[in-house]
Structure formats: C-alpha cells, structure tokens
Design a protein around this motif. Sequence first.
Motif, PDB file in Angstrom:
ATOM      1  N   VAL A  32     114.534 -13.938  29.355  1.00 45.32           N
ATOM      2  CA  VAL A  32     114.061 -15.448  28.667  1.00 45.32           C
ATOM      3  C   VAL A  32     112.941 -16.072  29.277  1.00 45.32           C
ATOM      4  O   VAL A  32     113.031 -16.202  30.528  1.00 45.32           O
ATOM      5  N   ALA A  33     112.019 -16.464  28.528  1.00 49.85           N
ATOM      6  CA  ALA A  33     110.891 -17.337  28.912  1.00 49.85           C
ATOM      7  C   ALA A  33     111.548 -18.494  29.660  1.00 49.85           C
ATOM      8  O   ALA A  33     112.332 -19.493  29.148  1.00 49.85           O
ATOM      9  N   ASP A  34     110.825 -18.507  30.826  1.00 53.12           N
ATOM     10  CA  ASP A  34     111.165 -19.916  31.776  1.00 53.12           C
ATOM     11  C   ASP A  34     109.868 -20.905  31.361  1.00 53.12           C
ATOM     12  O   ASP A  34     108.850 -20.939  31.609  1.00 53.12           O
ATOM     13  N   SER A  35     110.484 -22.051  30.546  1.00 50.36           N
ATOM     14  CA  SER A  35     109.809 -23.114  30.247  1.00 50.36           C
ATOM     15  C   SER A  35     108.781 -23.909  31.252  1.00 50.36           C
ATOM     16  O   SER A  35     107.773 -24.432  30.789  1.00 50.36           O
ATOM     17  N   ASP A  36     109.189 -23.470  32.553  1.00 48.01           N
ATOM     18  CA  ASP A  36     108.732 -24.262  33.752  1.00 48.01           C
ATOM     19  C   ASP A  36     107.648 -23.463  34.343  1.00 48.01           C
ATOM     20  O   ASP A  36     107.038 -23.812  35.259  1.00 48.01           O
ATOM     21  N   TYR A  51      94.453  -4.878  44.117  1.00 48.67           N
ATOM     22  CA  TYR A  51      95.211  -4.724  42.687  1.00 48.67           C
ATOM     23  C   TYR A  51      95.500  -6.151  42.605  1.00 48.67           C
ATOM     24  O   TYR A  51      96.093  -6.889  43.027  1.00 48.67           O
ATOM     25  N   ILE A  52      94.996  -6.490  40.946  1.00 51.17           N
ATOM     26  CA  ILE A  52      95.286  -7.597  40.673  1.00 51.17           C
ATOM     27  C   ILE A  52      96.194  -7.421  39.538  1.00 51.17           C
ATOM     28  O   ILE A  52      95.636  -6.902  38.212  1.00 51.17           O
ATOM     29  N   THR A  53      97.441  -7.799  39.388  1.00 52.39           N
ATOM     30  CA  THR A  53      98.308  -7.534  38.064  1.00 52.39           C
ATOM     31  C   THR A  53      98.927  -8.700  37.554  1.00 52.39           C
ATOM     32  O   THR A  53      99.212  -9.884  38.120  1.00 52.39           O
ATOM     33  N   ARG A  54      98.805  -8.761  36.213  1.00 57.89           N
ATOM     34  CA  ARG A  54      99.113 -10.010  35.274  1.00 57.89           C
ATOM     35  C   ARG A  54     100.475  -9.281  34.401  1.00 57.89           C
ATOM     36  O   ARG A  54     100.277  -8.779  33.827  1.00 57.89           O
ATOM     37  N   VAL A  55     101.617 -10.237  34.467  1.00 59.27           N
ATOM     38  CA  VAL A  55     102.710  -9.953  33.681  1.00 59.27           C
ATOM     39  C   VAL A  55     102.131 -10.147  32.299  1.00 59.27           C
ATOM     40  O   VAL A  55     102.073 -11.188  32.075  1.00 59.27           O
ATOM     41  N   ASN A  56     102.630  -9.376  31.317  1.00 59.30           N
ATOM     42  CA  ASN A  56     102.256  -9.621  30.081  1.00 59.30           C
ATOM     43  C   ASN A  56     103.541 -10.470  29.412  1.00 59.30           C
ATOM     44  O   ASN A  56     104.535  -9.883  28.894  1.00 59.30           O
ATOM     45  N   GLY A  57     103.334 -11.837  29.327  1.00 58.41           N
ATOM     46  CA  GLY A  57     104.446 -12.599  28.800  1.00 58.41           C
ATOM     47  C   GLY A  57     104.539 -13.908  29.890  1.00 58.41           C
ATOM     48  O   GLY A  57     103.841 -14.034  30.791  1.00 58.41           O
ATOM     49  N   LEU A  58     105.845 -14.437  29.643  1.00 59.61           N
ATOM     50  CA  LEU A  58     106.074 -15.645  30.570  1.00 59.61           C
ATOM     51  C   LEU A  58     107.193 -15.027  31.449  1.00 59.61           C
ATOM     52  O   LEU A  58     107.775 -14.026  31.562  1.00 59.61           O
ATOM     53  N   ALA A  59     107.452 -15.838  32.841  1.00 57.75           N
ATOM     54  CA  ALA A  59     108.314 -15.465  33.616  1.00 57.75           C
ATOM     55  C   ALA A  59     109.630 -15.725  33.140  1.00 57.75           C
ATOM     56  O   ALA A  59     110.040 -16.436  32.446  1.00 57.75           O
ATOM     57  N   CYS A  60     110.352 -14.881  33.791  1.00 56.50           N
ATOM     58  CA  CYS A  60     111.802 -14.811  33.318  1.00 56.50           C
ATOM     59  C   CYS A  60     112.421 -15.642  33.887  1.00 56.50           C
ATOM     60  O   CYS A  60     112.557 -16.264  35.116  1.00 56.50           O
ATOM     61  N   ASP A  62     116.484 -17.193  35.349  1.00 58.53           N
ATOM     62  CA  ASP A  62     117.411 -16.553  35.985  1.00 58.53           C
ATOM     63  C   ASP A  62     118.507 -16.219  35.027  1.00 58.53           C
ATOM     64  O   ASP A  62     118.788 -17.187  34.329  1.00 58.53           O
ATOM     65  N   PRO A  63     119.059 -15.000  35.029  1.00 57.17           N
ATOM     66  CA  PRO A  63     119.908 -14.722  33.793  1.00 57.17           C
ATOM     67  C   PRO A  63     121.188 -15.394  34.035  1.00 57.17           C
ATOM     68  O   PRO A  63     121.769 -15.423  32.847  1.00 57.17           O
ATOM     69  N   LEU A  64     121.589 -15.811  34.954  1.00 54.39           N
ATOM     70  CA  LEU A  64     122.954 -16.517  35.031  1.00 54.39           C
ATOM     71  C   LEU A  64     122.482 -17.969  34.488  1.00 54.39           C
ATOM     72  O   LEU A  64     123.422 -18.529  34.122  1.00 54.39           O
ATOM     73  N   MET A  65     121.564 -18.368  34.026  1.00 54.14           N
ATOM     74  CA  MET A  65     121.153 -19.748  33.390  1.00 54.14           C
ATOM     75  C   MET A  65     120.899 -19.437  32.026  1.00 54.14           C
ATOM     76  O   MET A  65     120.947 -20.516  31.414  1.00 54.14           O
ATOM     77  N   VAL A  66     120.941 -18.215  31.677  1.00 54.40           N
ATOM     78  CA  VAL A  66     120.812 -18.132  30.076  1.00 54.40           C
ATOM     79  C   VAL A  66     121.803 -18.681  29.486  1.00 54.40           C
ATOM     80  O   VAL A  66     122.956 -18.314  29.365  1.00 54.40           O
ATOM     81  N   GLN A  67     121.379 -19.044  28.177  1.00 55.05           N
ATOM     82  CA  GLN A  67     122.604 -19.538  27.305  1.00 55.05           C
ATOM     83  C   GLN A  67     122.246 -19.104  25.615  1.00 55.05           C
ATOM     84  O   GLN A  67     121.218 -18.615  25.337  1.00 55.05           O
ATOM     85  N   ALA A  68     123.255 -19.111  24.895  1.00 53.61           N
ATOM     86  CA  ALA A  68     123.116 -18.620  23.505  1.00 53.61           C
ATOM     87  C   ALA A  68     121.918 -19.330  22.817  1.00 53.61           C
ATOM     88  O   ALA A  68     121.369 -18.668  22.106  1.00 53.61           O
ATOM     89  N   SER A  69     121.665 -20.758  23.242  1.00 50.44           N
ATOM     90  CA  SER A  69     120.533 -21.299  22.449  1.00 50.44           C
ATOM     91  C   SER A  69     119.314 -20.843  22.912  1.00 50.44           C
ATOM     92  O   SER A  69     118.312 -20.958  22.038  1.00 50.44           O
ATOM     93  N   ASP A  70     119.110 -19.879  24.041  1.00 51.14           N
ATOM     94  CA  ASP A  70     117.671 -19.245  24.149  1.00 51.14           C
ATOM     95  C   ASP A  70     117.449 -18.059  23.231  1.00 51.14           C
ATOM     96  O   ASP A  70     116.311 -17.769  23.280  1.00 51.14           O
ATOM     97  N   ASN A 102     110.950 -13.266  24.478  1.00 48.30           N
ATOM     98  CA  ASN A 102     109.864 -13.012  25.350  1.00 48.30           C
ATOM     99  C   ASN A 102     110.221 -11.631  25.848  1.00 48.30           C
ATOM    100  O   ASN A 102     111.182 -10.979  26.183  1.00 48.30           O
ATOM    101  N   THR A 103     108.890 -10.844  25.742  1.00 45.48           N
ATOM    102  CA  THR A 103     108.745  -9.527  26.127  1.00 45.48           C
ATOM    103  C   THR A 103     109.308  -8.626  24.983  1.00 45.48           C
ATOM    104  O   THR A 103     108.928  -7.391  25.000  1.00 45.48           O
ATOM    105  N   LEU A 104     109.868  -9.017  23.806  1.00 39.68           N
ATOM    106  CA  LEU A 104     110.515  -8.387  22.874  1.00 39.68           C
ATOM    107  C   LEU A 104     109.414  -7.758  21.806  1.00 39.68           C
ATOM    108  O   LEU A 104     109.683  -6.867  21.028  1.00 39.68           O
ATOM    109  N   GLY A 105     108.244  -8.371  21.762  1.00 41.07           N
ATOM    110  CA  GLY A 105     107.080  -8.023  20.888  1.00 41.07           C
ATOM    111  C   GLY A 105     107.577  -8.352  19.374  1.00 41.07           C
ATOM    112  O   GLY A 105     106.951  -7.535  18.572  1.00 41.07           O
ATOM    113  N   ILE A 106     108.367  -9.209  19.316  1.00 39.67           N
ATOM    114  CA  ILE A 106     108.529  -9.649  17.614  1.00 39.67           C
ATOM    115  C   ILE A 106     108.420 -11.340  17.477  1.00 39.67           C
ATOM    116  O   ILE A 106     108.723 -11.911  18.381  1.00 39.67           O
TER     117      ILE A 106
END
Length: 230
Positions: A32-36, A51-60, A62-70, A102-106
């Motif tokens: 789930v994208a972290d809005s911060d 090596y310089i790596t950029r994650v494709n997408g937004l930071a995740c 915390d899974p314990l903070m995820v809600q249905a509204s996300d 986020n990261t699901l590609g749809i």
Amino acid sequence: MAKNILLLSFVALTCSYLALAYEPKPLQDFCVADSDSSGVYIYIYIYIYIYITRVNGLACKDPLMVQASDFSFSGLHITGNTSNAVGFSAEAVNVVQVPGLNTLGISMVRLDYAPWGTNPPHTHPRASEILTVVEGSLEVGFVTSNPENRLISKVLQKGDVFVFPVGLVHFQRNVGHGNSVAIAALSSQNPGTITIANAVFGSNAPIASDLLAKAFQVDKKIVDQIQWKF
C-alpha cells in the motif's frame, strides 16, 4: 604506474552503472502506497562497483497500519461534468485514489461524453487500455506507427469492448444523441496521458510557431491562433 592507474580507472567506470529496477510481480501480499513518501532510493557502494537502484512505485506503508479504505474507492456512479469545450470528462481511479494499487500495475477510469462529446486524440505512455461501453454508442479508434499511420476504428454499442495498445494515439467520440458512459481499465497504476493538441500547441514554454507551421504545412498565423486558444 600511470598506466596502472589509468587501467584501474577504466575498469571502475566500466563496472559502474545506473539500474532502474523493479519487480514485475509483487513479492508480498500488497504494498500500500505510503502517502508520506514520494519514492525509495537505495544507494549501495561496494568497493569500486556503484549500484544505484530506484524502486518502481511508492514506498510501502507498514502492513499493520493498512485499512480496507486503502483498497477501495467510491464515486464511479457519479456522472462527470462534460460542460467543457470537448464535451468530455474522465474520473481516474489510480494509485492516488487507491493506495492499495501500488505495484499491482492496474488502474481504471470512468469516461463521460456529452452528445457528440470527444475524448481527443491522446496516448498513454505506460499502459494499454481496454474500454467497455456502459451507456450509449462510441466511435473509437487508434493509429498505427509510422510509416503506415493506419487508422483502426469501430463504432461501439452498449456492452462492446475495444483495446488500445500501449503508446498509440487513440480517441473516442460519442456518436449518439444522448450521453455516453464507458469504463476503461489500464495496465499501469499510473498510465499517464499525453493529449496531442495540448502537448503540441499548449506546451510550456511554447514550441516555435514557425516550426509547427512547417510540421503541419499551414500558415504561421494559423498556428499562432491555435496556440493562443491553448
């Protein structure tokens, strides 16, 4: 000694590279994208290898903070405002509206058309699109690449489906006397949209009008008039 230093410098440059990396399939249940956070950058230095790596997408988040509204969004039942110059409205549902994409590609979008309203020629640089007509009838089409530039077009009725390949210029137009509605799905959480007329005639800063006049083979005054509108 100088030759050895030169050789080592060459090897270092050869072994150094920039990698824009992403995992095409999620390695966890969700991210789930972290809005911060606007993204994650990881810098790893190992001796002379860089090596310089950029994650494709937004930071995740915390899974314990995820809600249905996300993972949910409400509002696609609401008719869009088509009282504009082209008689068209789009309500996007992407990672901004649904962080769980986020990261699901749809992603998806609701499209509303006034009678003879038009979704002007445009492209999605990062996604293919599959469109379903929910109400009314639409003339749709896309143009193939140079040098053929072949128009592939069809009139769709309620329940019909049409696919627009990634990156190709495409359009829709309501050819009925009532309002039309379509739902489209796209193969990216952030497909992007480049509207051709806006990009060409409304860029900031503007493209030189004499250049556009030559490209479109029209008088420069015509280009000036079009640019003024944008």
